[in-house]
Write a protein that holds these residues in place. Structure first.
Motif, PDB file in Angstrom:
ATOM      1  N   UNK A 174     -17.871  24.072  11.986  1.00  0.00           N
ATOM      2  CA  UNK A 174     -18.246  24.319  13.431  1.00  0.00           C
ATOM      3  C   UNK A 174     -17.504  23.101  14.184  1.00  0.00           C
ATOM      4  N   UNK A 175     -17.024  23.492  15.315  1.00  0.00           N
ATOM      5  CA  UNK A 175     -16.436  22.547  16.157  1.00  0.00           C
ATOM      6  C   UNK A 175     -17.780  21.846  16.910  1.00  0.00           C
ATOM      7  N   UNK A 176     -17.531  20.288  16.718  1.00  0.00           N
ATOM      8  CA  UNK A 176     -18.629  19.679  17.250  1.00  0.00           C
ATOM      9  C   UNK A 176     -18.691  19.667  18.969  1.00  0.00           C
ATOM     10  N   UNK A 177     -19.911  19.351  19.244  1.00  0.00           N
ATOM     11  CA  UNK A 177     -20.222  19.282  20.621  1.00  0.00           C
ATOM     12  C   UNK A 177     -19.589  18.009  21.214  1.00  0.00           C
ATOM     13  N   UNK A 178     -19.102  18.186  22.334  1.00  0.00           N
ATOM     14  CA  UNK A 178     -18.612  17.188  23.284  1.00  0.00           C
ATOM     15  C   UNK A 178     -17.116  17.059  23.099  1.00  0.00           C
ATOM     16  N   UNK A 179     -16.416  18.004  22.264  1.00  0.00           N
ATOM     17  CA  UNK A 179     -15.001  17.965  22.047  1.00  0.00           C
ATOM     18  C   UNK A 179     -14.347  19.037  22.972  1.00  0.00           C
ATOM     19  N   UNK A 180     -15.140  19.287  24.177  1.00  0.00           N
ATOM     20  CA  UNK A 180     -14.466  20.579  24.751  1.00  0.00           C
ATOM     21  C   UNK A 180     -13.098  19.906  25.513  1.00  0.00           C
ATOM     22  N   UNK A 181     -12.874  19.015  25.977  1.00  0.00           N
ATOM     23  CA  UNK A 181     -11.541  18.790  26.622  1.00  0.00           C
ATOM     24  C   UNK A 181     -10.577  18.010  25.759  1.00  0.00           C
ATOM     25  N   UNK A 201     -20.131  18.194   7.737  1.00  0.00           N
ATOM     26  CA  UNK A 201     -19.507  18.601   9.052  1.00  0.00           C
ATOM     27  C   UNK A 201     -18.631  17.824   9.629  1.00  0.00           C
ATOM     28  N   UNK A 202     -17.988  18.560  10.745  1.00  0.00           N
ATOM     29  CA  UNK A 202     -17.345  17.343  11.534  1.00  0.00           C
ATOM     30  C   UNK A 202     -17.837  16.777  12.516  1.00  0.00           C
ATOM     31  N   UNK A 203     -17.737  15.520  12.772  1.00  0.00           N
ATOM     32  CA  UNK A 203     -18.641  14.915  13.577  1.00  0.00           C
ATOM     33  C   UNK A 203     -17.596  14.533  14.603  1.00  0.00           C
ATOM     34  N   UNK A 204     -18.427  14.425  15.962  1.00  0.00           N
ATOM     35  CA  UNK A 204     -17.512  14.220  17.272  1.00  0.00           C
ATOM     36  C   UNK A 204     -16.941  12.600  17.137  1.00  0.00           C
ATOM     37  N   UNK A 205     -16.137  12.411  17.992  1.00  0.00           N
ATOM     38  CA  UNK A 205     -15.374  11.143  18.103  1.00  0.00           C
ATOM     39  C   UNK A 205     -16.742  10.203  18.546  1.00  0.00           C
ATOM     40  N   UNK A 206     -16.535   8.802  18.393  1.00  0.00           N
ATOM     41  CA  UNK A 206     -17.493   7.850  18.590  1.00  0.00           C
ATOM     42  C   UNK A 206     -17.386   7.797  19.948  1.00  0.00           C
TER      43      UNK A 206
END
Lengths: 211, 119
Positions: A174-181, A201-206
């Motif tokens: 799954x694409x992590x939340x907060x990576x839209x841009x 899972x793939x984690x969003x950047x810090x």
């Protein structure tokens, strides 16, 4: 056979390990018979050790996240979609992409040996080849995932896929939340090998980093 | 067969995405199987069967099956498949292995190990 004392005083060199000797014996005979080309061996090692890694798979995942048409092609015929990016199987195996969703988590194993999607993930990690992973991924997938730090709710279905020499699986995490841009290239940096096997899972950047 | 005792199973060995080969011989053995299959001397399906059989046999012998012996099993499977396919006979392998052993012991440190010329 004589005993195996290593009498360094009378030998200028030092004995090679048993496995080294067996590999040298086999390789030198195959080369003499013209069955393998030493340059081809070097090319294979270089490709899988340094050039492939999990990087190819990460590019496939990132493309699927940003390009819905590619994502659809990937899920319909992963072998062809992955070949679009220039990654081909060397053993003629077929690839299948498995999409993780909030309700379904996919986990890949090879119970018999360690069939693995080399063209996209490089070579398998040690644990993938181990008996505990091979058996427990099937018997107790939630327990295995917990050891990898993945807690799944009871409402999430876990699907375990057993690879074969003809069929290899790639998990589309799954694409992590907060990576839209984020750009496709930046997204690919987030995708780990473990997430494409299904044990992470793939984690969003810090937080605090650039958007 | 009784129900497996999950708690008795060892924990999973983990890694930190380190090198995939722990010794050069592992890489050489890996590359030989890939190259021979690419040349069509055996199919990858045949190879997977030999490897799976070897891993299963090692397990029956009681060897550690934690991934650390993987390329040992790989090499044993490779020696068997080349013999069965008539590519390299087992006795030729053993003779050649002894030659490499003698050559290594006779070669001073820092020099490449080479086999003596055949008469």
């Amino acid at each position: 056979m004589s005993d195996h004392h290593h009498d360094h005083a009378s030998e200028p060199g030092s004995p090679l390990a048993e496995t080294d000797l067996r590999v040298r014996a086999l390789e030198s005979l195959l080369v003499e018979k013209g069955l393998v080309d030493p340059a081809a061996l070097d090319a294979v090692i270089d490709t899988y050790e340094t050039k492939v890694g999990p990087r190819n798979g990460a590019r496939v995942v990132a493309r699927a996240w940003v390009d819905p048409a590619f994502r659809a092609r990937l899920l319909a015929d992963a072998t062809a979609a992955i070949a679009e990016l220039g990654y081909m199987g060397r053993q003629g195996e077929d690839m299948v992409a498995l999409e993780n969703t909030p309700k379904v988590h996919n986990l890949v194993v090879c119970t018999l040996c360690s069939c693995y999607p080399w063209p996209v993930l490089g070579l398998p990690p040690v644990w993938y080849k181990s008996a505990p992973y091979r058996s427990r991924a099937v018997l107790d997938p939630r327990g295995v995932l917990r050891e990898f730090g993945v807690e799944l709710g009871d409402d999430v279905e876990v699907r375990v896929w057993d690879s074969t020499s003809e069929m290899r699986y790639l998990v589309l995490p799954e694409r992590p939340a907060g990576t839209e841009g984020m750009s496709e290239e930046a997204l690919a940096q987030l995708v780990t090998r473990d997430s494409m096997i299904g044990v992470a899972k793939v984690t969003p950047p810090a937080r605090g980093g650039p958007r | 067969m009784t129900t497996p005792d999950l708690a008795a199973l060892p924990r999973l060995p983990r890694d930190a995405e380190g090198p995939v080969f722990r010794a050069p011989w592992e890489a050489q053995a890996f590359a030989m199987a890939v190259t021979l299959a690419e040349r069509g001397l055996f199919t990858w399906k045949e190879w997977a069967t030999y490897l799976a059989d070897e891993i299963a046999a090692a397990r029956v012998r009681g060897e550690a099956d934690d991934g650390s012996r993987y390329y040992h099993d790989w090499l044993a499977a490779l020696e068997k498949i080349v013999a069965d396919k008539g590519l390299v006979a087992t006795d030729a392998l053993l003779t050649r292995k002894d030659e490499w052993d003698r050559a290594a012991r006779a070669t001073p440190h820092g020099q490449p190990i080479v086999l003596p010329r055949r008469p």
